[in-house]
Enzyme design. Structure first.
Site, PDB file in Angstrom:
ATOM      1  N   GLU A   8       0.814  -1.225   0.000  1.00  0.00           N
ATOM      2  CA  GLU A   8       0.000   0.000   0.000  1.00  0.00           C
ATOM      3  C   GLU A   8       0.843   1.268   0.000  1.00  0.00           C
ATOM      4  O   GLU A   8       0.431   2.295  -0.516  1.00  0.00           O
ATOM      5  CB  GLU A   8      -0.943   0.014   1.207  1.00  0.00           C
ATOM      6  N   ASP A 104      -3.015  -3.045   3.142  1.00  0.00           N
ATOM      7  CA  ASP A 104      -3.534  -3.199   4.504  1.00  0.00           C
ATOM      8  C   ASP A 104      -4.614  -4.263   4.548  1.00  0.00           C
ATOM      9  O   ASP A 104      -5.500  -4.310   3.670  1.00  0.00           O
ATOM     10  CB  ASP A 104      -4.102  -1.875   5.013  1.00  0.00           C
ATOM     11  N   TYR A 307      -1.704  -4.739  14.100  1.00  0.00           N
ATOM     12  CA  TYR A 307      -2.499  -3.937  13.165  1.00  0.00           C
ATOM     13  C   TYR A 307      -3.451  -3.005  13.927  1.00  0.00           C
ATOM     14  O   TYR A 307      -4.237  -3.457  14.769  1.00  0.00           O
ATOM     15  CB  TYR A 307      -3.311  -4.867  12.261  1.00  0.00           C
TER      16      TYR A 307
END
Length: 693
Positions: A8, A104, A307
């Site tokens: 990303e 992600d 995360y």
């Protein structure tokens, strides 16, 4: 043959390339023996704008509303076309056998990658990397257990449905309001009910009427026992209170009843993103956006937390084998963590481990990577400490205390005192000061020492970002990943503003809430939409059916704006006239102050509403100069001696970028932790002519 890995951001691509052995660095990618690693820059594509779809939609007019296209499609974002082209060229290489999505691991990350692969018409096999931390170990394990991208189709359908719903509702209602009331009025599926939550709290505050009341307490053993009464505001007259005290003071009272109860309080569960943002706001005054940026940096740059954009407070059982390493990682902050690790990392708060309650990602916890504290700034250190403290609490004994309730009686009146004695501090060790506890026995005589205090009822508190986030979570407004962005949009569009650590609706925002349909203002409709999107992601709801319902709602919402008889006043309009065309000027807030902008659509005149203090120094007195707007544009002027200079300071405007500026730009691209703007945000910017000046 090689595999094309799509990350990303450039920083993530760099880290992946090191692990995958792709050590040949090129302008737009890294290459190795088996892998080619490239990157997006957040979104490289956005949904097409109305004017891209039909000629009649190029002009903002009521006659063309609502706009319900059969197919929207995507288009490249202008600033990132070069990177998109580079990805397309890599995908066409004959030695590329398949692609791996490494964006992600969430709804928005899925959309970023799928839009790119669809746009470049990638027709080879696609797999998905799904990881919850950026450590080398997690990445290696993730690549060892890749799944077919098809397994995440439902997540993509949910993301696509959300983007299209925001397009349909946001663009149509915004156009309808803007055309009807001749001002930039932005409404949306999530932002409007969020604004309404702040307005509702303000309404409670405005309707509040303070009332005087009295409290009566009994002083005993250096503590205060409160009068037992159903209504805490029942004593309203001083004379009545004094008479009651006089009556009660005629004799001693006694201890009527003592009850003791042991209470066990387990450690709290680890953080999800929303609770972390709430706590950081309450404790440090951080905005939701700032907290997200900090925790994203801890995840992506320092690799010391899992995360961040998670909505779960639970952990999966497969993490138990990693607990010792995670405890060793935080031992520098919490010495007890090392002891827990030596004793086998036995979890006391077992409730935290529940596979059924883990969504796409588990709760926010430290990774196994040892932090380099000298590389963390103070804000990052604070956020990391919060996350690590919650984690280490899972291994601590529960907090145990004994609550003793003592009831005193004077005639027919009762007074209650609650004492708490800590039996075992447990996980609350740091926040449990020793308190002295008085000894009482039933039947014990008590002297009539009373205290009367006059007080006023207090109004409800304005919403802070922390309390607004809690309400957004309660009504399922947005997701943990998007809530900070929604708050920022409302502030930027001048519908809401920050005052210290509280939020308030502007006059423009108050009017907007009166102009739109009540259903769009209420959180219930958006809550229903969000729940349906969640069901789509789980494969339990049809995205096509969802969008048909959104189209029906869009038609109704636009129709009601068209038929509305509401009046609107533009409070930003001034009495100053444009020197170019004579139209009135209006004030517009920008990042570094205010501008005066011409209201005529055909005129581009604008100037600063007030002089801005710059960092440019006066050549005479060496004090900071002002940036002043004049007939020929902006220029520097010293308010102390009147010296003026051109804004460029005599240097070439298009000078070559310095190495320092290059580093700053790369850092911004690689570490820009602000959620990428959604397709709706970009569409609205283009549609409303927002150029971020």
């Amino acid at each position: 043959m090689k595999r094309l890995v799509l990350a990303e951001k450039p920083s993530v691509a760099r880290d992946l390339s090191k692990i995958l052995g792709a050590d040949q660095k090129h302008k737009n990618y890294y290459e190795g023996k088996d892998h080619v690693v490239t990157w997006a820059l957040g979104h490289l594509l956005t949904l097409k704008m109305p004017e891209d779809l039909k000629n009649e939609w190029q002009t903002w007019q009521m006659e063309t509303l609502p706009m319900i296209p059969k197919y929207i499609g995507t288009k490249p974002l202008p600033k990132t076309k070069a990177q998109l082209k580079a990805i397309a060229n890599l995908a066409k290489r004959k030695d590329i056998s398949e692609a791996i999505i490494a964006t992600d691991a969430g709804r928005e990350g899925e959309l970023v990658a799928r839009w790119i692969l669809e746009y470049i018409r990638f027709n080879k096999p696609v797999k998905r990397l799904w990881i919850s931390s950026q450590t080398n170990k997690a990445i290696k394990e993730g690549f060892a257990s890749l799944k077919p991208a098809k397994a995440y189709d439902d997540l993509y359908y949910s993301a696509l449905a959300r983007a299209k719903a925001d397009w349909l509702i946001g663009l149509n209602v915004t156009r309808a309001l803007t055309v009807k009331y001749q001002d930039n009025l932005s409404a949306g599926r999530v932002q409007t009910p969020t604004l309404a939550l702040v307005a509702k709290q303000e309404e409670k505050i405005s309707k509040f009427i303070p009332q005087k009341y009295f409290t009566l307490s009994l002083e005993v053993a250096g503590q205060r026992a409160t009068r037992v009464q159903k209504d805490p505001y029942a004593l309203k007259e001083r004379q009545a209170v004094d008479e009651l005290v006089k009556k009660l003071s005629s004799q001693n009272g006694k201890v009527e009843q003592i009850t003791a109860k042991d209470k066990t309080i387990p450690a709290p569960l680890p953080y999800d993103l929303t609770e972390l943002q709430r706590v950081a706001n309450e404790k440090y005054g951080y905005s939701a956006k700032k907290t997200l940026s900090l925790v994203q940096s801890l995840y992506e740059v320092h690799k010391i937390v899992s995360y961040p954009r998670t909505d779960s407070k639970y952990l999966s059982n497969d993490l138990k084998v990693t607990l010792k390493d995670r405890l060793h990682a935080i031992a520098g902050l919490f010495p007890e963590a090392k002891q827990y690790a030596v004793k086998g990392a036995k979890v006391v708060q077992n409730k935290a481990f529940n596979d059924a309650k883990v969504t796409d990602h588990h709760a926010l916890i430290p990774t196994e990577q040892l932090p380099q504290y000298n590389k963390l700034n103070s804000d990052e250190h604070r956020i990391y400490t919060l996350i690590a403290e919650r984690f280490v609490g899972l291994f601590a004994a529960p907090h145990k205390e004994r609550q003793e309730k003592i009831v005193f009686v004077f005639g027919k009146e009762h007074f209650k005192l609650t004492q708490t004695k800590v039996i075992e501090a447990g996980w609350k060790k740091k926040e449990t000061p020793e308190k002295s506890v008085a000894k009482f026995s039933e039947g014990m005589q008590v002297s009539p020492r009373f205290m009367v205090k006059e007080a006023l009822t207090t109004p409800p508190k304005p919403l802070s970002e922390g309390s607004l986030l809690a309400q957004m979570e309660r009504y399922s407004l947005g997701t943990p990943a998007t809530r900070a962005e929604i708050i920022e949009k409302l502030v930027k569009s001048e519908l809401m503003e920050r005052t210290n650590n509280s939020l308030r609706v502007t006059k423009k925002g108050q009017q907007l809430l009166e102009l739109v349909n009540e259903e769009l203002v209420s959180p219930q409709l958006t809550e229903k939409w969000e729940q349906q999107l969640e069901q789509i992601a789980k494969g339990n709801y049809d995205s096509k059916k969802f969008l048909r319902e959104i189209e029906t709602d869009t038609k109704r919402l636009v129709r009601e704006v068209k038929n509305s008889q509401q009046k609107y006043q533009d409070f930003s309009l001034t009495k100053k006239k444009c020197p170019k065309c004579g139209a009135f000027l209006k004030e517009k807030k920008v990042r570094d102050g205010k501008l005066l902008v011409c209201t005529s659509e055909s005129c581009d005149y604008k100037r600063r509403a007030e002089a801005k203090v710059s960092n440019h120094r006066c050549p005479v007195c060496h004090k900071k100069m002002l940036i002043v707007s004049g007939k020929n544009g902006d220029y520097f002027r010293c308010k102390y001696d009147g010296t003026t200079e051109k804004l460029t300071g005599g240097k070439k405007k298009n000078k070559k970028m310095t190495k320092h500026e290059e580093r700053r730009l790369l850092k911004k691209i690689n570490q820009d932790d602000e959620p990428q703007e959604s397709a709706l945000a970009q569409a609205l910017k283009a549609a409303l002519g927002d150029n971020n000046v």
